[in-house]
Design a protein around this motif. Sequence first.
Motif, PDB file in Angstrom:
ATOM      1  N   SER A 227      12.661   6.213  -3.236  1.00 19.14           N
ATOM      2  CA  SER A 227      11.377   5.904  -3.843  1.00 19.14           C
ATOM      3  C   SER A 227      10.938   4.525  -3.382  1.00 19.14           C
ATOM      4  O   SER A 227      11.728   3.753  -2.828  1.00 19.14           O
ATOM      5  CB  SER A 227      11.457   5.961  -5.374  1.00 19.14           C
ATOM      6  OG  SER A 227      12.382   4.984  -5.857  1.00 19.14           O
ATOM      7  N   GLY A 228       9.674   4.191  -3.624  1.00 19.56           N
ATOM      8  CA  GLY A 228       9.158   2.862  -3.298  1.00 19.56           C
ATOM      9  C   GLY A 228       8.454   2.827  -1.956  1.00 19.56           C
ATOM     10  O   GLY A 228       8.435   3.798  -1.186  1.00 19.56           O
ATOM     11  N   GLY A 256      10.881  11.015  -0.582  1.00 23.06           N
ATOM     12  CA  GLY A 256      10.207  10.335  -1.681  1.00 23.06           C
ATOM     13  C   GLY A 256       9.654   8.963  -1.337  1.00 23.06           C
ATOM     14  O   GLY A 256       8.614   8.562  -1.851  1.00 23.06           O
ATOM     15  N   ALA A 257      10.334   8.214  -0.497  1.00 21.66           N
ATOM     16  CA  ALA A 257       9.924   6.844  -0.186  1.00 21.66           C
ATOM     17  C   ALA A 257       8.870   6.826   0.919  1.00 21.66           C
ATOM     18  O   ALA A 257       8.780   7.738   1.742  1.00 21.66           O
ATOM     19  CB  ALA A 257      11.134   6.013   0.237  1.00 21.66           C
ATOM     20  N   SER A 258       8.080   5.763   0.918  1.00 19.21           N
ATOM     21  CA  SER A 258       7.081   5.546   1.967  1.00 19.21           C
ATOM     22  C   SER A 258       7.520   4.381   2.840  1.00 19.21           C
ATOM     23  O   SER A 258       8.068   3.393   2.349  1.00 19.21           O
ATOM     24  CB  SER A 258       5.708   5.243   1.359  1.00 19.21           C
ATOM     25  OG  SER A 258       5.198   6.359   0.680  1.00 19.21           O
ATOM     26  N   SER A 272       1.547  -1.105  22.191  1.00 17.50           N
ATOM     27  CA  SER A 272       2.094  -1.184  20.835  1.00 17.50           C
ATOM     28  C   SER A 272       2.075   0.217  20.236  1.00 17.50           C
ATOM     29  O   SER A 272       1.131   0.984  20.456  1.00 17.50           O
ATOM     30  CB  SER A 272       1.254  -2.126  19.967  1.00 17.50           C
ATOM     31  OG  SER A 272       1.306  -3.444  20.452  1.00 17.50           O
ATOM     32  N   TYR A 273       3.105   0.534  19.462  1.00 16.32           N
ATOM     33  CA  TYR A 273       3.288   1.876  18.939  1.00 16.32           C
ATOM     34  C   TYR A 273       3.198   1.896  17.417  1.00 16.32           C
ATOM     35  O   TYR A 273       3.553   0.931  16.747  1.00 16.32           O
ATOM     36  CB  TYR A 273       4.641   2.440  19.388  1.00 16.32           C
ATOM     37  CG  TYR A 273       4.753   2.571  20.885  1.00 16.32           C
ATOM     38  CD1 TYR A 273       4.472   3.781  21.511  1.00 16.32           C
ATOM     39  CD2 TYR A 273       5.093   1.487  21.678  1.00 16.32           C
ATOM     40  CE1 TYR A 273       4.561   3.905  22.884  1.00 16.32           C
ATOM     41  CE2 TYR A 273       5.172   1.593  23.056  1.00 16.32           C
ATOM     42  CZ  TYR A 273       4.903   2.800  23.652  1.00 16.32           C
ATOM     43  OH  TYR A 273       4.968   2.920  25.014  1.00 16.32           O
ATOM     44  N   GLY A 274       2.754   3.015  16.891  1.00 12.52           N
ATOM     45  CA  GLY A 274       2.644   3.189  15.452  1.00 12.52           C
ATOM     46  C   GLY A 274       3.783   4.025  14.899  1.00 12.52           C
ATOM     47  O   GLY A 274       4.592   4.603  15.631  1.00 12.52           O
ATOM     48  N   LEU A 275       3.858   4.084  13.563  1.00 10.63           N
ATOM     49  CA  LEU A 275       4.888   4.842  12.858  1.00 10.63           C
ATOM     50  C   LEU A 275       4.254   6.093  12.257  1.00 10.63           C
ATOM     51  O   LEU A 275       3.212   6.009  11.618  1.00 10.63           O
ATOM     52  CB  LEU A 275       5.501   3.985  11.758  1.00 10.63           C
ATOM     53  CG  LEU A 275       6.676   4.581  10.982  1.00 10.63           C
ATOM     54  CD1 LEU A 275       7.918   4.617  11.864  1.00 10.63           C
ATOM     55  CD2 LEU A 275       6.947   3.761   9.719  1.00 10.63           C
ATOM     56  N   ILE A 276       4.866   7.239  12.470  1.00 13.09           N
ATOM     57  CA  ILE A 276       4.380   8.483  11.887  1.00 13.09           C
ATOM     58  C   ILE A 276       5.511   9.147  11.114  1.00 13.09           C
ATOM     59  O   ILE A 276       6.694   8.836  11.316  1.00 13.09           O
ATOM     60  CB  ILE A 276       3.838   9.448  12.957  1.00 13.09           C
ATOM     61  CG1 ILE A 276       4.962   9.893  13.903  1.00 13.09           C
ATOM     62  CG2 ILE A 276       2.700   8.825  13.736  1.00 13.09           C
ATOM     63  CD1 ILE A 276       4.556  11.048  14.816  1.00 13.09           C
ATOM     64  N   ASN A 277       5.142  10.064  10.205  1.00  8.72           N
ATOM     65  CA  ASN A 277       6.167  10.801   9.462  1.00  8.72           C
ATOM     66  C   ASN A 277       6.036  12.293   9.743  1.00  8.72           C
ATOM     67  O   ASN A 277       4.990  12.780  10.148  1.00  8.72           O
ATOM     68  CB  ASN A 277       6.076  10.515   7.969  1.00  8.72           C
ATOM     69  CG  ASN A 277       4.766  10.976   7.359  1.00  8.72           C
ATOM     70  OD1 ASN A 277       4.596  12.160   7.053  1.00  8.72           O
ATOM     71  ND2 ASN A 277       3.823  10.055   7.180  1.00  8.72           N
ATOM     72  N   ASP A 278       7.119  12.993   9.499  1.00  9.49           N
ATOM     73  CA  ASP A 278       7.181  14.436   9.774  1.00  9.49           C
ATOM     74  C   ASP A 278       8.083  15.074   8.715  1.00  9.49           C
ATOM     75  O   ASP A 278       8.782  14.411   7.960  1.00  9.49           O
ATOM     76  CB  ASP A 278       7.748  14.650  11.182  1.00  9.49           C
ATOM     77  CG  ASP A 278       7.335  16.002  11.763  1.00  9.49           C
ATOM     78  OD1 ASP A 278       6.742  16.809  11.026  1.00  9.49           O
ATOM     79  OD2 ASP A 278       7.609  16.233  12.951  1.00  9.49           O
ATOM     80  N   ARG A 281       7.505  13.979   5.077  1.00 10.33           N
ATOM     81  CA  ARG A 281       7.856  12.557   4.950  1.00 10.33           C
ATOM     82  C   ARG A 281       9.361  12.319   4.900  1.00 10.33           C
ATOM     83  O   ARG A 281       9.804  11.225   4.524  1.00 10.33           O
ATOM     84  CB  ARG A 281       7.200  11.916   3.717  1.00 10.33           C
ATOM     85  CG  ARG A 281       5.709  12.089   3.674  1.00 10.33           C
ATOM     86  CD  ARG A 281       5.016  11.066   2.819  1.00 10.33           C
ATOM     87  NE  ARG A 281       5.740  10.732   1.602  1.00 10.33           N
ATOM     88  CZ  ARG A 281       5.437   9.685   0.843  1.00 10.33           C
ATOM     89  NH1 ARG A 281       4.460   8.872   1.204  1.00 10.33           N
ATOM     90  NH2 ARG A 281       6.103   9.439  -0.270  1.00 10.33           N
ATOM     91  N   GLN A 282      10.140  13.294   5.318  1.00  9.27           N
ATOM     92  CA  GLN A 282      11.584  13.075   5.363  1.00  9.27           C
ATOM     93  C   GLN A 282      11.990  12.259   6.585  1.00  9.27           C
ATOM     94  O   GLN A 282      12.971  11.515   6.539  1.00  9.27           O
ATOM     95  CB  GLN A 282      12.334  14.410   5.374  1.00  9.27           C
ATOM     96  CG  GLN A 282      12.285  15.168   4.053  1.00  9.27           C
ATOM     97  CD  GLN A 282      13.087  16.460   4.118  1.00  9.27           C
ATOM     98  OE1 GLN A 282      12.983  17.228   5.078  1.00  9.27           O
ATOM     99  NE2 GLN A 282      13.898  16.698   3.098  1.00  9.27           N
ATOM    100  N   ASP A 283      11.256  12.388   7.678  1.00 14.58           N
ATOM    101  CA  ASP A 283      11.622  11.743   8.940  1.00 14.58           C
ATOM    102  C   ASP A 283      10.473  10.865   9.427  1.00 14.58           C
ATOM    103  O   ASP A 283       9.306  11.269   9.399  1.00 14.58           O
ATOM    104  CB  ASP A 283      11.963  12.792   9.996  1.00 14.58           C
ATOM    105  CG  ASP A 283      13.180  13.611   9.604  1.00 14.58           C
ATOM    106  OD1 ASP A 283      14.283  13.040   9.611  1.00 14.58           O
ATOM    107  OD2 ASP A 283      13.023  14.801   9.272  1.00 14.58           O
TER     108      ASP A 283
END
Length: 598
Positions: A227-228, A256-258, A272-278, A281-283
Amino acid sequence: MARLTGGSEEGLKLMGGKATVAGSTITGATSGVTMTREHRTVTESPTLILEGSRVEGVNGPAILVDQVITAEIDVNNGSTLVGGNGNMLELTNGGNANMRVNNSDLAGNILVGTGSALDLSLDRAIMSGDVINNGGNASVGLSNGSILTGRLENVDTLAINSDATWVMVDNQQVGDLSLSGGNVNFGDPGTFYQLDVENLSGNGTFIMSADFSTLTGDFLNVTGTSSGDHKLLIASSGADPLSDDRLHVVHTADGGASFSLAGDRVDVGTYSYGLINDNDRQDWYLDPDSKVISPSTNSVLALFNAAPSVLLGEMTTLRTRMGELRFSEGQSAGLWTRAYGNRYEVSNDNTGLGYSQSQQGFAIGADTPIAAGDGQWLVGAMVGHSKSDLDLNRGSSAEIKSYYVGGYATWLDSESGFYFDGVIKYNRLHNESNVAMSDGKKAKGNYTQNAVGASAEVGRHIKLDNDFFIEPYGQVAAVITQAQSYTLDNGLNAKGDRSSSVIGEIGTTVGRDIQLESGGVLQPYLKAAVAHEFDQSNKVFVNGNEFNNDLSGTRVKVGAGVAMSVSQNLKLHADLEHSVGKNIKQPLGVNVGLRYDF
């Protein structure tokens, strides 16, 4: 200062009660201090308070907690613990300890034996060593900027608060990890570790590094609940990745966490690279598909791109260089000087380039009439210097210092009002970039280059009724800047081909001569012009990636000024200018000067 020494055993043995040691040294042949109890019927917990003191166990730990008691230990204000066996604290035979370290710097390990329990808290403290739990229970808390460097083996609970930091030295496993403004540092860049956490909560920062060339890096793995909102501060690099694949940096079992990147991006060479989730939101991945040019690349492009505008800002037109030369009809030798300032806003949608440029400079010149030709020629020489500061956003900046010499020839026909002005000059440019990267570190680089520029201006001064005048003109200005290569100290390589700029400008000035009672002349005027950049190819290479600094296009310029003949010898002038174009905007240009005729 007192010294307490145990020749054959511990220096101090506490079997209950409270000992406060201030400004003293305790040394024991085995342990420095042993905390235990004399009889099973004694239930009082022993308490040890150290204030600016040293505890040393020559052949054992600094402090030994033995038997089933709960020791209270406070290590305060510069106290030190030295264990001959490398351990500052040992808990054995079911011994427990609540240990608080305040404003002290400790080195050594802590061993928690079977059936024992440790509650360790650091407040404004530094500790280097391992906390090893061998079958007991261990809880560690860091606060107020404390730093713990070492392994935490089988630690059940870890709380890191208020800008405190745990620095990992190996792959690690932690039970419950809670963060409240704290940091987890995965160690030095280039050595990659994995942190396995059962449960993650709070809000904190994970300081990590990655190698895109091998698609390896530090990795956070949460196996239970999460979380958080957490930040990832991932080390920047000047080298480009060798793969276009995503790099996996975080996995949480429940999603659960961001997570987000500190500074929104990670700088990896050119981009410069960004962050993505898949996967719900587990990965979380660093994603090359989200790339934009990095601050280092923006700095490189800006410096190579800014040289032409620096040179052209130094040249300007005859009127902005010497005011109204016709006050003396070009028949007198003279000295002149001018000070100028220009601000440009530059952008290029094709490359992502963007910066603002502030230029300040001055020039000094001298000229004289010549008898050759029709007797209406004036020739002169000038020297000057300008400094341009580039604001590259996100805390990055660059600077160009320009030194120049030049010559000019001006022809004025007082009867027809026609005139010609030609200028040629040589520049030496000193360029320096100061890049703020996404991980907070700085990268620097510098180089010098030569440039030549020339302009030719033709116009006519037409007198109208009531002392009004109109002065249409046309100008062509061109500069060529030497090719150059350099390397930033983060490893990014930059190469700029020989660059050029060719600008054509047509415009007109409208004003009026106002006779003053003192005998002088005041000449206010307005001007408007259209300028077009013709050059479309100025190639720059960053780590071998090609960019085209194409700033071709049209600008509309407007301005106002005033020239004044104060006396027969002294003339003054001031000028303001504003221009708008697709790629280059000039919010303001200011020019003031004077001329003295002999």
